[in-house]
Design a protein around this motif. Structure first.
Motif, PDB file in Angstrom:
ATOM      1  N   LEU A   1      -3.841  21.578  24.734  1.00  0.00           N
ATOM      2  CA  LEU A   1      -3.957  22.374  25.942  1.00  0.00           C
ATOM      3  C   LEU A   1      -5.294  22.067  26.609  1.00  0.00           C
ATOM      4  O   LEU A   1      -6.295  21.832  25.924  1.00  0.00           O
ATOM      5  CB  LEU A   1      -3.875  23.868  25.615  1.00  0.00           C
ATOM      6  CG  LEU A   1      -2.511  24.379  25.130  1.00  0.00           C
ATOM      7  CD1 LEU A   1      -2.614  25.845  24.719  1.00  0.00           C
ATOM      8  CD2 LEU A   1      -1.443  24.205  26.197  1.00  0.00           C
TER       9      LEU A   1
ATOM     10  N   ILE B   1       3.173  28.938  27.783  1.00  0.00           N
ATOM     11  CA  ILE B   1       1.991  28.463  27.063  1.00  0.00           C
ATOM     12  C   ILE B   1       2.409  28.017  25.664  1.00  0.00           C
ATOM     13  O   ILE B   1       2.752  28.853  24.818  1.00  0.00           O
ATOM     14  CB  ILE B   1       0.914  29.571  26.968  1.00  0.00           C
ATOM     15  CG1 ILE B   1       0.543  30.065  28.382  1.00  0.00           C
ATOM     16  CG2 ILE B   1      -0.323  29.060  26.234  1.00  0.00           C
ATOM     17  CD1 ILE B   1      -0.345  31.282  28.397  1.00  0.00           C
TER      18      ILE B   1
ATOM     19  N   SER C   1       0.787  26.541  32.025  1.00  0.00           N
ATOM     20  CA  SER C   1      -0.398  25.995  31.359  1.00  0.00           C
ATOM     21  C   SER C   1      -0.405  24.484  31.538  1.00  0.00           C
ATOM     22  O   SER C   1       0.606  23.886  31.913  1.00  0.00           O
ATOM     23  CB  SER C   1      -0.408  26.369  29.872  1.00  0.00           C
ATOM     24  OG  SER C   1       0.779  25.941  29.243  1.00  0.00           O
TER      25      SER C   1
ATOM     26  N   GLU D   1       1.618  19.984  33.664  1.00  0.00           N
ATOM     27  CA  GLU D   1       1.714  21.428  33.871  1.00  0.00           C
ATOM     28  C   GLU D   1       3.099  21.870  33.413  1.00  0.00           C
ATOM     29  O   GLU D   1       4.108  21.299  33.847  1.00  0.00           O
ATOM     30  CB  GLU D   1       1.503  21.791  35.339  1.00  0.00           C
ATOM     31  CG  GLU D   1       1.415  23.296  35.569  1.00  0.00           C
ATOM     32  CD  GLU D   1       1.114  23.665  37.010  1.00  0.00           C
ATOM     33  OE1 GLU D   1       0.522  24.736  37.225  1.00  0.00           O
ATOM     34  OE2 GLU D   1       1.474  22.875  37.920  1.00  0.00           O
TER      35      GLU D   1
ATOM     36  N   SER E   1      -7.008  24.161  33.595  1.00  0.00           N
ATOM     37  CA  SER E   1      -6.349  23.698  34.813  1.00  0.00           C
ATOM     38  C   SER E   1      -7.236  22.665  35.513  1.00  0.00           C
ATOM     39  O   SER E   1      -8.361  22.978  35.891  1.00  0.00           O
ATOM     40  CB  SER E   1      -6.091  24.889  35.726  1.00  0.00           C
ATOM     41  OG  SER E   1      -5.422  24.468  36.892  1.00  0.00           O
TER      42      SER E   1
END
Length: 196
Positions: A113, A83, A135, A79, A116
């Protein structure tokens, strides 16, 4: 008489040392797990990192897994603040310079990416008021320099807020939760680690 080799995988919680003894006010693994005295961690996870750790009394596994020539892939869910752009992700993928006892150029890695993930809340949790835009990334490396992932994300301008090692080769930390432990057979472990 030869001792029996034993293998455990654990989900190391946040702010627990990768050693059995506590130190400087930080708890060690011995505060959570009651294991035979000859069992020790293979490799390490930083105090601030969570996730998969192997515990064993098999010295051969230690040298096989930590030998850089064997290039074992480690998977992290990270995390970060902000972004990252595709350009930033490409910088990670292609390798970049970080400071590890001097300038070190990281090997190419996989970085993307991700949504979550459904992880247990960290204790204490990330300060979301201080970091409102966040992100998650999945990063797969075949090396493990000191605080490497943190240094890599900082280098692209996205400091790490939470770092969880979720896998080594085909070995996964799930379904364990933080503080969880399970025993695993030598054959299954070596197969998942691609050592046989």
């Amino acid at each position: 008489m030869a001792r029996t080799k034993q293998y455990f995988i654990i989900y190391k919680p946040f702010k627990v040392l990768t050693q059995f003894t506590s130190e400087d006010g930080n708890p060690g693994l011995g505060t959570i797990f009651d294991l035979p005295r000859d069992i020790y961690p293979v490799g390490r996870l930083d105090l601030d990192s969570e996730g998969l750790l192997i515990l064993t009394n098999d010295k051969g596994l230690n040298s096989a897994l930590l030998n850089p020539k064997n290039s074992h892939q480690r998977t992290y869910w990270v995390e970060v603040e902000g972004i990252p752009t595709e350009t930033s992700l490409d910088a990670l993928r292609n390798g970049l310079e970080i400071n590890v006892k001097g300038i070190y150029h990281t090997l190419p890695c996989e970085a993307r990416l991700i949504e979550s993930p459904a992880l247990a809340e960290r204790d204490p949790p990330v300060n979301y008021l201080k970091h409102p835009v966040r992100s998650w990334m999945e990063i797969r490396l075949v090396e493990g320099k000191n605080r490497q992932v943190r240094k890599m994300t900082a280098k692209i301008g996205h400091p790490t807020l939470r770092l969880v090692r979720v896998g080594i080769e085909d070995l996964s930390v799930f379904p364990l939760q933080p503080g969880g432990i399970t025993q695993i057979s030598e054959k299954v472990l070596y197969k998942k680690l691609k050592l046989i």
